[in-house]
Design a protein around this motif. Structure first.
Motif, PDB file in Angstrom:
ATOM      1  N   ARG A 180       0.856  -1.199   0.000  1.00 31.90           N
ATOM      2  CA  ARG A 180       0.000   0.000   0.000  1.00 31.90           C
ATOM      3  C   ARG A 180       0.889   1.245   0.000  1.00 31.90           C
ATOM      4  N   GLY A 181       0.251   2.410  -0.080  1.00 34.00           N
ATOM      5  CA  GLY A 181       0.977   3.663   0.046  1.00 34.00           C
ATOM      6  C   GLY A 181       2.004   3.879  -1.062  1.00 34.00           C
ATOM      7  N   ILE A 182       3.112   4.501  -0.700  1.00 39.04           N
ATOM      8  CA  ILE A 182       4.151   4.854  -1.672  1.00 39.04           C
ATOM      9  C   ILE A 182       4.735   3.592  -2.307  1.00 39.04           C
TER      10      ILE A 182
ATOM     11  N   ALA B  75       8.129  -7.677   0.156  1.00 43.78           N
ATOM     12  CA  ALA B  75       8.031  -8.331   1.458  1.00 43.78           C
ATOM     13  C   ALA B  75       7.240  -7.427   2.398  1.00 43.78           C
ATOM     14  N   SER B  76       6.070  -7.884   2.817  1.00 45.31           N
ATOM     15  CA  SER B  76       5.247  -7.100   3.741  1.00 45.31           C
ATOM     16  C   SER B  76       4.344  -8.053   4.522  1.00 45.31           C
ATOM     17  N   ARG B  77       3.668  -7.508   5.529  1.00 46.87           N
ATOM     18  CA  ARG B  77       2.847  -8.367   6.400  1.00 46.87           C
ATOM     19  C   ARG B  77       1.573  -8.818   5.703  1.00 46.87           C
TER      20      ARG B  77
ATOM     21  N   TYR C 184      13.286   0.349   1.422  1.00 47.86           N
ATOM     22  CA  TYR C 184      12.654   0.023   2.716  1.00 47.86           C
ATOM     23  C   TYR C 184      11.549   1.042   3.000  1.00 47.86           C
ATOM     24  N   CYS C 185      10.301   0.606   2.949  1.00 41.58           N
ATOM     25  CA  CYS C 185       9.156   1.527   3.079  1.00 41.58           C
ATOM     26  C   CYS C 185       8.546   1.657   4.478  1.00 41.58           C
ATOM     27  N   PRO C 186       8.586   0.627   5.346  1.00 44.93           N
ATOM     28  CA  PRO C 186       7.848   0.775   6.613  1.00 44.93           C
ATOM     29  C   PRO C 186       8.243   2.027   7.382  1.00 44.93           C
TER      30      PRO C 186
ATOM     31  N   SER D  76       6.450   5.420  10.209  1.00 41.78           N
ATOM     32  CA  SER D  76       5.395   5.795  11.150  1.00 41.78           C
ATOM     33  C   SER D  76       5.157   7.297  11.123  1.00 41.78           C
ATOM     34  N   ILE D  77       3.952   7.683  11.565  1.00 38.34           N
ATOM     35  CA  ILE D  77       3.681   9.106  11.849  1.00 38.34           C
ATOM     36  C   ILE D  77       2.962   9.115  13.194  1.00 38.34           C
ATOM     37  N   ASN D  78       3.706   9.349  14.251  1.00 34.40           N
ATOM     38  CA  ASN D  78       3.118   9.304  15.591  1.00 34.40           C
ATOM     39  C   ASN D  78       3.339  10.680  16.210  1.00 34.40           C
TER      40      ASN D  78
ATOM     41  N   SER E  59       7.366  15.408   2.586  1.00 35.31           N
ATOM     42  CA  SER E  59       6.420  16.006   3.521  1.00 35.31           C
ATOM     43  C   SER E  59       5.146  15.156   3.448  1.00 35.31           C
ATOM     44  N   LEU E  60       4.041  15.714   3.911  1.00 33.60           N
ATOM     45  CA  LEU E  60       2.819  14.896   4.042  1.00 33.60           C
ATOM     46  C   LEU E  60       2.322  14.372   2.684  1.00 33.60           C
ATOM     47  N   VAL E  61       2.116  13.064   2.637  1.00 32.40           N
ATOM     48  CA  VAL E  61       1.657  12.384   1.421  1.00 32.40           C
ATOM     49  C   VAL E  61       0.367  11.632   1.748  1.00 32.40           C
ATOM     50  N   ASP E  62      -0.559  11.628   0.826  1.00 33.35           N
ATOM     51  CA  ASP E  62      -1.861  10.987   1.060  1.00 33.35           C
ATOM     52  C   ASP E  62      -1.745   9.464   0.892  1.00 33.35           C
ATOM     53  N   THR E  63      -1.516   8.766   1.999  1.00 32.84           N
ATOM     54  CA  THR E  63      -1.393   7.301   1.987  1.00 32.84           C
ATOM     55  C   THR E  63      -2.142   6.752   3.202  1.00 32.84           C
ATOM     56  N   PRO E  64      -2.277   5.436   3.316  1.00 26.51           N
ATOM     57  CA  PRO E  64      -2.904   4.871   4.518  1.00 26.51           C
ATOM     58  C   PRO E  64      -2.206   5.319   5.803  1.00 26.51           C
ATOM     59  N   LEU E  65      -0.890   5.534   5.734  1.00 26.42           N
ATOM     60  CA  LEU E  65      -0.146   5.944   6.938  1.00 26.42           C
ATOM     61  C   LEU E  65      -0.626   7.292   7.474  1.00 26.42           C
ATOM     62  N   SER E  66      -1.002   8.190   6.586  1.00 27.75           N
ATOM     63  CA  SER E  66      -1.351   9.554   7.008  1.00 27.75           C
ATOM     64  C   SER E  66      -2.860   9.755   7.108  1.00 27.75           C
ATOM     65  N   LYS E  67      -3.629   8.662   7.064  1.00 29.47           N
ATOM     66  CA  LYS E  67      -5.089   8.858   6.927  1.00 29.47           C
ATOM     67  C   LYS E  67      -5.706   9.609   8.114  1.00 29.47           C
TER      68      LYS E  67
HETATM   69  N1  LIG Z   1       2.816   9.291   4.086  1.00 29.88           N
HETATM   70  C1  LIG Z   1       3.478  10.372   4.528  1.00 29.88           C
HETATM   71  O1  LIG Z   1       2.898  11.448   4.740  1.00 29.88           O
HETATM   72  C2  LIG Z   1       4.967  10.294   4.753  1.00 29.88           C
HETATM   73  C3  LIG Z   1       5.647  11.471   5.115  1.00 29.88           C
HETATM   74  C4  LIG Z   1       7.008  11.419   5.365  1.00 29.88           C
HETATM   75  C5  LIG Z   1       7.682  10.214   5.287  1.00 29.88           C
HETATM   76  N2  LIG Z   1       7.005   9.085   4.921  1.00 29.88           N
HETATM   77  C6  LIG Z   1       7.734   7.823   4.876  1.00 29.88           C
HETATM   78  O2  LIG Z   1       7.577   7.200   3.624  1.00 29.88           O
HETATM   79  C7  LIG Z   1       7.593   5.780   3.789  1.00 29.88           C
HETATM   80  C8  LIG Z   1       6.385   5.157   3.112  1.00 29.88           C
HETATM   81  O3  LIG Z   1       5.230   5.736   3.701  1.00 29.88           O
HETATM   82  P1  LIG Z   1       3.729   5.343   3.319  1.00 29.88           P
HETATM   83  O4  LIG Z   1       2.931   6.538   3.638  1.00 29.88           O
HETATM   84  O5  LIG Z   1       3.673   4.722   1.986  1.00 29.88           O
HETATM   85  O6  LIG Z   1       3.436   4.220   4.437  1.00 29.88           O
HETATM   86  P2  LIG Z   1       2.241   3.150   4.511  1.00 29.88           P
HETATM   87  O7  LIG Z   1       1.049   3.618   3.789  1.00 29.88           O
HETATM   88  O8  LIG Z   1       2.107   2.825   5.981  1.00 29.88           O
HETATM   89  O9  LIG Z   1       2.869   1.871   3.753  1.00 29.88           O
HETATM   90  C9  LIG Z   1       3.939   1.203   4.388  1.00 29.88           C
HETATM   91  C10 LIG Z   1       4.251  -0.109   3.697  1.00 29.88           C
HETATM   92  O10 LIG Z   1       5.189  -0.811   4.546  1.00 29.88           O
HETATM   93  C11 LIG Z   1       4.634  -2.071   4.951  1.00 29.88           C
HETATM   94  N3  LIG Z   1       4.958  -2.329   6.351  1.00 29.88           N
HETATM   95  C12 LIG Z   1       4.576  -1.623   7.433  1.00 29.88           C
HETATM   96  N4  LIG Z   1       5.040  -2.202   8.545  1.00 29.88           N
HETATM   97  C13 LIG Z   1       5.745  -3.301   8.142  1.00 29.88           C
HETATM   98  C14 LIG Z   1       6.466  -4.307   8.842  1.00 29.88           C
HETATM   99  N5  LIG Z   1       6.553  -4.323  10.175  1.00 29.88           N
HETATM  100  N6  LIG Z   1       7.068  -5.285   8.115  1.00 29.88           N
HETATM  101  C15 LIG Z   1       6.973  -5.301   6.756  1.00 29.88           C
HETATM  102  N7  LIG Z   1       6.303  -4.375   6.056  1.00 29.88           N
HETATM  103  C16 LIG Z   1       5.688  -3.384   6.747  1.00 29.88           C
HETATM  104  C17 LIG Z   1       3.127  -1.927   4.746  1.00 29.88           C
HETATM  105  O11 LIG Z   1       2.556  -3.186   4.409  1.00 29.88           O
HETATM  106  P3  LIG Z   1       1.852  -4.177   5.461  1.00 29.88           P
HETATM  107  O12 LIG Z   1       0.974  -3.359   6.332  1.00 29.88           O
HETATM  108  O13 LIG Z   1       1.142  -5.135   4.558  1.00 29.88           O
HETATM  109  O14 LIG Z   1       2.975  -4.833   6.206  1.00 29.88           O
HETATM  110  C18 LIG Z   1       3.054  -1.005   3.525  1.00 29.88           C
HETATM  111  O15 LIG Z   1       3.182  -1.740   2.336  1.00 29.88           O
HETATM  112  C19 LIG Z   1       7.644   5.532   5.298  1.00 29.88           C
HETATM  113  O16 LIG Z   1       8.953   5.219   5.709  1.00 29.88           O
HETATM  114  C20 LIG Z   1       7.200   6.842   5.890  1.00 29.88           C
HETATM  115  O17 LIG Z   1       7.751   7.063   7.194  1.00 29.88           O
HETATM  116  C21 LIG Z   1       5.670   9.102   4.653  1.00 29.88           C
END
Ligand SMILES: NC(=O)c1ccc[n+]([C@@H]2O[C@H](COP(=O)([O-])OP(=O)(O)OC[C@H]3O[C@@H](n4cnc5c(N)ncnc54)[C@H](OP(=O)(O)O)[C@@H]3O)[C@@H](O)[C@H]2O)c1
Length: 230
Positions: A12-14, A31-33, A69-71, A73-75, A163-171
């Protein structure tokens, strides 16, 4: 020859955007969960939790040409509300999990391969309530540059700081129109990022088109880290 690309997180996401852009022209190992939204794409999916497991090398090709490596957080919380466990779990997901899987695959990285890590705009630009994520991503920036130097003649390492990107992480930051608009207006270009905005940079960094770039932290952030338009 099709390049072999290993994406940790791509369901999902990026990461999913990267998979969508590359699956026709590359051999993708994701490789993801969960398999998330990957069903319609021609990829090799590996069930894997980066915080708990060692990646099974028997499922991967001998030569890996790209590693992402994509995993992450935004906490976002005031420092006083964050426990040391919060810091530890963010460090584990963003950084320690990344180190462990990178160590597992490093001997498979082919000559001239490309590695991409993710940081955040909140490392370069101090932002309130970002202390735990900025700490974890700051570790990634330092590590990524050190490894880029150590392996400069073997493979490239670059770090994208969005910066902020519209993905499941930032929902949770974007779950109604008011929040969407307020967040858009915090950006000089008056919009937040799309997954493709970032995925296009990943694709570039994985390609030969970026073959003289290594050790860089690249802000893909709509100008947020460098511009003050107010
Ligand atoms: N979105 C933003 O606004 C934003 C801003 C700044 C930086 N970033 C960074 O950009 C990167 C990608 O962000 P995103 O928004 O695309 O995140 P996302 O929507 O949460 O997607 C993360 C991906 O990583 C996988 N993942 C998460 N935990 C995992 C684990 N423990 N083991 C294996 N796979 C795991 C998820 O798949 P599963 O759940 O299936 O494992 C998913 O495919 C991140 O490092 C994030 O910190 C994002």
């Amino acid at each position: 020859m099709k390049k072999n690309i290993l994406l940790i997180g791509g369901s999902r996401g990026i990461g999913l955007s990267v998979a969508t852009l590359l699956h026709d022209t590359h051999n993708l190992f994701i490789a993801s969960r969960t398999k998330g939204n990957l069903d319609s794409l021609d990829v090799n999916h590996i069930h894997f939790d980066a915080t708990l497991e060692k990646l099974d090398l028997t499922l991967l090709p001998q030569d890996i040409h790209g590693f992402v490596y994509c995993p992450g957080s935004i906490n976002l919380k005031p420092f006083k509300m964050l426990t040391s466990d919060n810091f530890e779990s963010e460090m584990n997901l963003n950084f320690i999990g990344m180190i462990k899987v990178f160590k597992t695959v490093i001997d498979r990285l082919a000559d001239k391969s490309s590695v991409v890590f993710f940081s955040t705009v909140a490392v370069k630009k101090g932002m309130p309530y970002h202390s735990s994520v900025a700490a974890a991503k700051g570790a990634i920036e330092g590590f990524g540059k050190a490894i880029a130097a150590e392996y400069a003649t073997k493979f490239r390492v670059n770090i994208i700081a969005p910066s902020l990107v519209d993905t499941p992480l930032s929902k949770r930051l974007l779950n109604n129109d008011k929040k969407k608009e307020a967040n858009a207006l915090r950006h000089p270009m008056n919009r937040i990022g799309t997954p493709d905005d970032i995925a296009n940079m990943v694709v570039f960094l994985l390609s030969e088109q970026s073959s003289w770039m290594t050790g860089q932290v690249i802000g893909v952030d709509g100008g947020t880290s460098t511009l003050n338009v107010n």
